[in-house]
Design a protein around this motif. Structure first.
Motif, short mmCIF file in Angstrom:
data_model
loop_
_atom_site.label_atom_id
_atom_site.label_comp_id
_atom_site.label_asym_id
_atom_site.label_seq_id
_atom_site.Cartn_x
_atom_site.Cartn_y
_atom_site.Cartn_z
N ALA A 1 9.73 0.65 0.24
CA ALA A 1 10.57 -0.55 0.14
C ALA A 1 11.93 -0.26 0.76
O ALA A 1 12.43 0.86 0.68
CB ALA A 1 10.73 -0.94 -1.33
N PRO A 2 12.55 -1.26 1.39
CA PRO A 2 12.09 -2.65 1.52
C PRO A 2 11.26 -2.93 2.76
O PRO A 2 11.05 -4.09 3.12
CB PRO A 2 13.41 -3.42 1.59
N HIS A 3 10.77 -1.89 3.42
CA HIS A 3 9.96 -2.05 4.63
C HIS A 3 8.52 -2.39 4.26
O HIS A 3 8.04 -3.49 4.52
CB HIS A 3 10.04 -0.74 5.43
N GLY A 4 7.85 -1.46 3.61
CA GLY A 4 6.53 -1.72 3.06
C GLY A 4 5.39 -1.69 4.06
O GLY A 4 5.56 -1.92 5.24
N HIS A 5 4.20 -1.37 3.52
CA HIS A 5 2.95 -1.42 4.29
C HIS A 5 2.01 -2.31 3.47
O HIS A 5 1.32 -1.83 2.58
CB HIS A 5 2.37 -0.02 4.48
N MET A 6 1.96 -3.57 3.80
CA MET A 6 1.37 -4.53 2.89
C MET A 6 -0.11 -4.78 3.12
O MET A 6 -0.62 -4.66 4.24
CB MET A 6 2.14 -5.85 2.96
N ASP A 7 -0.77 -5.12 2.02
CA ASP A 7 -2.17 -5.56 2.02
C ASP A 7 -2.13 -7.09 2.01
O ASP A 7 -1.57 -7.70 1.09
CB ASP A 7 -2.85 -5.01 0.76
N ILE A 8 -2.71 -7.70 3.04
CA ILE A 8 -2.54 -9.15 3.25
C ILE A 8 -3.89 -9.82 3.43
O ILE A 8 -4.74 -9.35 4.20
CB ILE A 8 -1.66 -9.41 4.50
N ARG A 9 -4.08 -10.93 2.74
CA ARG A 9 -5.27 -11.77 2.93
C ARG A 9 -4.88 -13.03 3.67
O ARG A 9 -3.86 -13.68 3.35
CB ARG A 9 -5.89 -12.13 1.58
N LEU A 10 -5.66 -13.39 4.69
CA LEU A 10 -5.43 -14.61 5.45
C LEU A 10 -6.63 -15.54 5.24
O LEU A 10 -7.76 -15.18 5.57
CB LEU A 10 -5.27 -14.31 6.94
N TYR B 1 7.73 14.82 4.81
CA TYR B 1 6.36 15.30 4.94
C TYR B 1 5.37 14.13 4.94
O TYR B 1 4.46 14.08 5.78
CB TYR B 1 6.01 16.27 3.82
N THR B 2 5.56 13.19 4.02
CA THR B 2 4.65 12.05 3.98
C THR B 2 4.74 11.24 5.27
O THR B 2 3.74 10.73 5.77
CB THR B 2 4.95 11.13 2.78
N ASN B 3 5.95 11.13 5.80
CA ASN B 3 6.14 10.41 7.05
C ASN B 3 5.38 11.09 8.18
O ASN B 3 4.60 10.45 8.91
CB ASN B 3 7.64 10.37 7.36
N ALA B 4 5.57 12.39 8.32
CA ALA B 4 4.93 13.13 9.41
C ALA B 4 3.41 13.17 9.24
O ALA B 4 2.66 13.00 10.21
CB ALA B 4 5.49 14.54 9.49
N ARG B 5 2.97 13.39 8.01
CA ARG B 5 1.52 13.46 7.78
C ARG B 5 0.85 12.12 8.06
O ARG B 5 -0.28 12.06 8.59
CB ARG B 5 1.25 13.91 6.34
N SER B 6 1.53 11.03 7.75
CA SER B 6 0.97 9.70 8.02
C SER B 6 0.77 9.46 9.51
O SER B 6 -0.15 8.74 9.92
CB SER B 6 1.89 8.62 7.45
N LEU B 7 1.64 10.07 10.31
CA LEU B 7 1.56 9.85 11.76
C LEU B 7 0.33 10.50 12.38
O LEU B 7 -0.01 10.20 13.53
CB LEU B 7 2.82 10.37 12.44
N ARG B 8 -0.35 11.37 11.64
CA ARG B 8 -1.62 11.89 12.14
C ARG B 8 -2.72 10.85 12.04
O ARG B 8 -3.84 11.07 12.54
CB ARG B 8 -2.01 13.16 11.38
N VAL C 1 0.87 -1.18 0.00
CA VAL C 1 0.00 0.00 0.00
C VAL C 1 0.91 1.23 0.00
O VAL C 1 1.74 1.39 0.89
CB VAL C 1 -0.92 0.02 1.24
N THR C 2 0.76 2.07 -1.01
CA THR C 2 1.64 3.24 -1.10
C THR C 2 1.13 4.37 -0.19
O THR C 2 -0.07 4.46 0.11
CB THR C 2 1.73 3.76 -2.53
N VAL C 3 2.05 5.21 0.23
CA VAL C 3 1.74 6.38 1.06
C VAL C 3 2.23 7.60 0.28
O VAL C 3 3.44 7.78 0.11
CB VAL C 3 2.42 6.29 2.44
N TYR C 4 1.30 8.41 -0.22
CA TYR C 4 1.63 9.53 -1.10
C TYR C 4 2.51 9.07 -2.26
O TYR C 4 3.43 9.77 -2.69
CB TYR C 4 2.33 10.65 -0.33
N GLY C 5 2.26 7.88 -2.74
CA GLY C 5 3.01 7.35 -3.87
C GLY C 5 4.27 6.60 -3.52
O GLY C 5 4.86 5.95 -4.38
#
Length: 412
Positions: A226-235, A376-383, A218-222
């Motif tokens: 990587a290589p950390h990532g915020h993944m969309d996962i199906r279980l 900026y994307t990092n800080a804005r995401s933390l809201r 899942v991208t954050v402001y584009g």
């Protein structure tokens, strides 16, 4: 309140800053170049060579697992108040925290295992996490419900004999993109008929368990991070032993509250470091650029913004230290007001300071040539991360109203 740093912390600050100047700052461009090289080669999800090379140096220097207080397995761990100025230094360059084994979500997951895990769970999962041999992810947020209210989660964790069977979908599973991610901590419902805050449980799920499908980053402001990532996962029918439940059925909400307190304040500590980095870049930029015949720094609008930025950073730092001190003295639950306040204040402060720094850089500020757009994307995401502003403001308001609670007269 005395927030002065002890001689021990002053020595660690000096040591960490020296390590940062010698090893982190000179490798920042190299880190990003390696990530881009892997991306151009067709696979951005490769562990960072830079970080892996620096980890042994940090460990040898004793700058390792500093975030974890009161743990026999990590005796070097500091109190929240002691850790705050060190975490701030790490926050100036976001990837650096992993070098010291102090990065999210591993810190929160290690906290969970240390506080709530069984001896067997600690031996299998906590030890390799503390050693930096393993990465992990925390699977709580879901795409189909308002996850700011954790009681909404729909992921099913059903008991079947000696196992639990898990079905659901999670996203913004930070860290799950890392090829070394070997453990998911999954929150879901074991008993939908129970009292609201006793429906949820947390279970330990090895990343290679059949039925786990990583759908996409899942991208954050584009940014795909990587290589950390915020993944969309199906279980789908993911089966794990019943012994993998943490603390017991129905304790998931309780664990989540315990986990998120330290995680929230760590984010705030790093946000202050990020804002300090932005203010430094702002000052350097306006001091060296000329517009309309004179240095930009001579225009009074920048005097106002620089002064306001310094005030905002100092205010946020003091509130962070107050919250850390309260957590150390009375515990996370009793300090929930202070934690909620700083979780609102610090990201908003960082967003504003970084925005001013971007403005000072003009078009360059929104480019990848400077770290400000990513900051900026990092800080804005933390809201949004670890609870949105609105939830934390609601907590603050309820606690404030409770101090003055009276029974309002009813109208006729």
């Amino acid at each position: 309140m005395d927030f002065s740093y002890t001689p021990k912390v002053e020595a660690l600050r000096a040591q960490l800053q020296a390590f940062f100047d010698a090893h982190i700052v000179p490798n920042d461009a190299r880190y990003h170049a390696q990530v881009e090289a892997h991306r151009r080669a067709g696979n951005a999800w490769v562990a960072s060579e830079v970080i892996e090379q620096l980890k042994p140096l940090a460990r040898e220097a004793g700058l390792w697992n500093l975030f974890l207080p009161r743990s026999d397995r990590a005796p070097q761990g500091l109190s929240n108040l002691e850790y705050a100025p060190l975490c701030e230094i790490m926050g100036r360059i976001p990837w650096s925290a992993e070098v010291f084994n102090c990065s999210a979500p591993d810190t929160g997951n290690m906290e969970v295992l240390e506080r709530y895990g069984t001896p067997a769970q600690k031996d299998r999962w906590l030890e390799p996490l503390l050693a930096g041999e393993l990465r992990s992810a925390f699977l709580m947020t879901e795409p189909d419900v308002a996850s700011s209210d954790a009681t909404n989660i729909e992921c099913s964790i059903r008991r079947d004999g000696d196992d639990y069977v898990i079905n659901g979908r999670k996203w913004f599973s930070s860290g799950a993109g890392d090829p070394r991610c070997g453990l998911y901590i999954v929150m879901g419902k074991t008993d939908p008929s129970a009292e609201t805050h006793r429906q949820q449980s947390m279970v330990l799920v090895p990343a290679g368990t059949p039925g786990i499908e990583v759908l996409r980053p899942v991208t954050v402001y584009g940014y795909d991070d990587a290589p950390h990532g915020h993944m969309d996962i199906r279980l789908t029918d993911v089966r794990v032993p019943a012994a993998n439940v943490i603390l017991g059925e129905g304790r998931g909400f309780e664990i989540a509250q315990g986990r998120l307190g330290p995680g929230r304040i760590h984010h705030c500590m790093r946000s202050i470091g990020l804002a300090e980095m932005a203010l430094e870049l702002l000052c350097r930029r306006v001091s060296t650029r000329v517009a309309f015949g004179r240095p930009i720094a001579e225009f009074s609008v920048w005097h106002e913004r620089i002064a306001d930025a310094r005030c905002l950073i100092e205010q946020a730092r003091l509130l962070t230290l107050k919250a850390a001190d309260a957590m150390d003295k009375v515990g996370n639950k009793a300090a929930r007001r202070e934690i909620a306040m700083i979780k609102v204040v610090a990201p908003n402060m960082a967003v504003q300071v970084i925005d001013w720094a971007i403005q000072a850089h003009g078009g360059a500020g929104v480019s990848a040539d400077f770290p400000l757009a990513a900051a900026y994307t990092n800080a804005r995401s933390l809201r949004l991360a670890d609870g949105p502003d609105e939830v934390h403001r609601g907590t603050i308001a309820k606690l404030e109203l409770a101090k003055y609670a009276v029974t309002a007269p009813r109208g006729d």
